[in-house]
Design an enzyme around this catalytic site. Structure first.
Site, PDB file in Angstrom:
ATOM      1  CE  LYS A  17      34.473  54.092 -11.517  1.00  0.00           C
ATOM      2  NZ  LYS A  17      35.610  54.703 -10.754  1.00  0.00           N
ATOM      3  CE1 TYR A  73      52.170  28.873 -27.120  1.00  0.00           C
ATOM      4  CE2 TYR A  73      50.065  29.450 -26.100  1.00  0.00           C
ATOM      5  CZ  TYR A  73      51.080  29.364 -27.109  1.00  0.00           C
ATOM      6  OH  TYR A  73      50.445  29.611 -28.381  1.00  0.00           O
TER       7      TYR A  73
END
Length: 366
Positions: free
Chosen positions: A35, A256
């Protein structure tokens, strides 16, 4: 010149991990759970690598099964979440799929359907996970109804899922096992119970079928690794290169928010990989990477397309040096994806399934 980021997929390692799961439970048959695009590794490529080994495959939904059938995969396929609408039963019939049934409406839809051949059905028991499935007192009556519907149903099994099989404290797991063992004995029912952690560490849970998932891809799902889980091999290696090197004085900041501050004169490598590729933005300073097989640590926040690494103690590292974000470096050193996940306050599943489509996959097969 192409961007140097890539995900290398070792299909021989995938087969090794499947065989390890299979050999742990020689009296069981082992599904190969594929999956979520084979946990980010590539649904069709992984299915093809395993189809001669695994007696059946497992996916979450019909859309995934359709991709496999369109690719020519003829193995039995189990729908672990079952069907979402009654009209999907025609597709289940046409594609010859097996299905989990976990809700009353699914039972009624199945019994009202007229398939061209009986559909293999796995009846889901909620033994303590409390997501999908029927409470144990309701199971015998439902089992009787489904077992008596020979035109619609065949190969009826009990299936359940463990909430804590990965944990060192086994009390809750043992409670679930007692519930399931009692039901299976009462109904003389074949079972599919063991997920990856139960396959690795709880032989008591090995049923007629097991369903190893994340362990197939080399991730250790156990809270405390054991001798068997340490034998898993990484299937995905996510790697890139240093594309720039910056020299910082003590006190200067990186990235940042300036989260990382140099405590000394430092060399900072800029690596072509970021959260726009699926690398977790929550990675902390010090999150490990391998630079030409040697450990170094993240320095500053991950950006969309880049991340920065402190290479002050790696004087030979420079532009073009290969950086392993997780997996196996060229010198054989392994950086487990599970270790990286801990620095990101997450689990390996989210990192592996989060690698985005712009990252090219390269498949390697011995």
């Amino acid at each position: 010149m192409v961007r140097p980021l890539r995900a290398d997929i070792d299909l021989e390692a995938l087969r090794h991990n499947y065989c390890l799961a299979r050999d742990l439970a020689p009296q069981s048959r082992s599904l190969a759970v594929l999956k979520a695009d084979a946990y980010g590794h590539g649904l069709v490529a992984c299915a093809r690598a395993l189809e001669t080994l695994a007696p059946a495959l497992a996916v979450a939904c019909i859309e995934e099964a359709e991709v496999l059938r369109e690719a020519g995969i003829t193995s039995p396929i189990v729908l672990l979440e079952g069907f979402f609408t009654a009209d999907e039963l025609a597709c289940i019939d046409a594609l010859e799929l097996w299905t989990v049934v976990h809700s009353d409406w699914q039972v009624e839809a199945l019994l009202a359907f007229r398939p061209s051949r009986p559909i293999p059905v796995w009846l889901k028991v909620d033994s303590g996970m409390h997501r999908l499935g029927f409470t144990p007192p309701r199971v015998p009556a439902l089992w009787e109804r489904l077992a008596g519907a020979g035109a619609q149903v065949c190969d009826l099994h009990l299936v359940s899922h463990f909430a804590t099989a990965d944990q060192a404290d086994t009390a809750y797991f043992q409670g679930q096992m007692r519930t399931l063992e009692a039901l299976a004995a009462e109904l003389e029912a074949p079972t599919c119970l063991a997920n990856s952690p139960a396959t690795l560490s709880h032989p008591r849970a090995h049923g007629d079928w097991n369903r190893p998932g994340v362990m197939l891809y080399g991730s250790d799902p156990l809270e405390v690794a054991n001798a068997v889980s340490r034998r898993l091999k990484p299937v995905m290696t996510l790697s890139s290169e240093i594309i720039a090197v910056r020299h910082l004085a003590a006190g200067e900041r990186v990235g940042y928010g300036g989260r990382w501050q140099a405590q000394r004169a430092s060399r900072i490598a800029v690596v072509a990989c970021g959260y726009g590729d699926g690398y977790d933005r929550h990675a902390r300073d010090g999150t490990p990477v391998l630079v030409e097989g040697q450990r170094a640590g993240l320095a500053g926040k991950v950006s969309m397309d880049m991340l920065t690494v402190d290479i002050t103690d790696l004087p030979e590292a420079d532009i073009g040096s290969r950086v392993t974000l997780w997996g196996r470096a060229a010198n054989g050193v392994v950086l487990p994806v599970d270790e990286v996940a801990r620095y990101c306050d997450t689990i390996s599943y989210t990192l592996l399934t989060g690698v985005l489509p712009r990252v090219p996959r390269r498949y390697h097969d011995a």
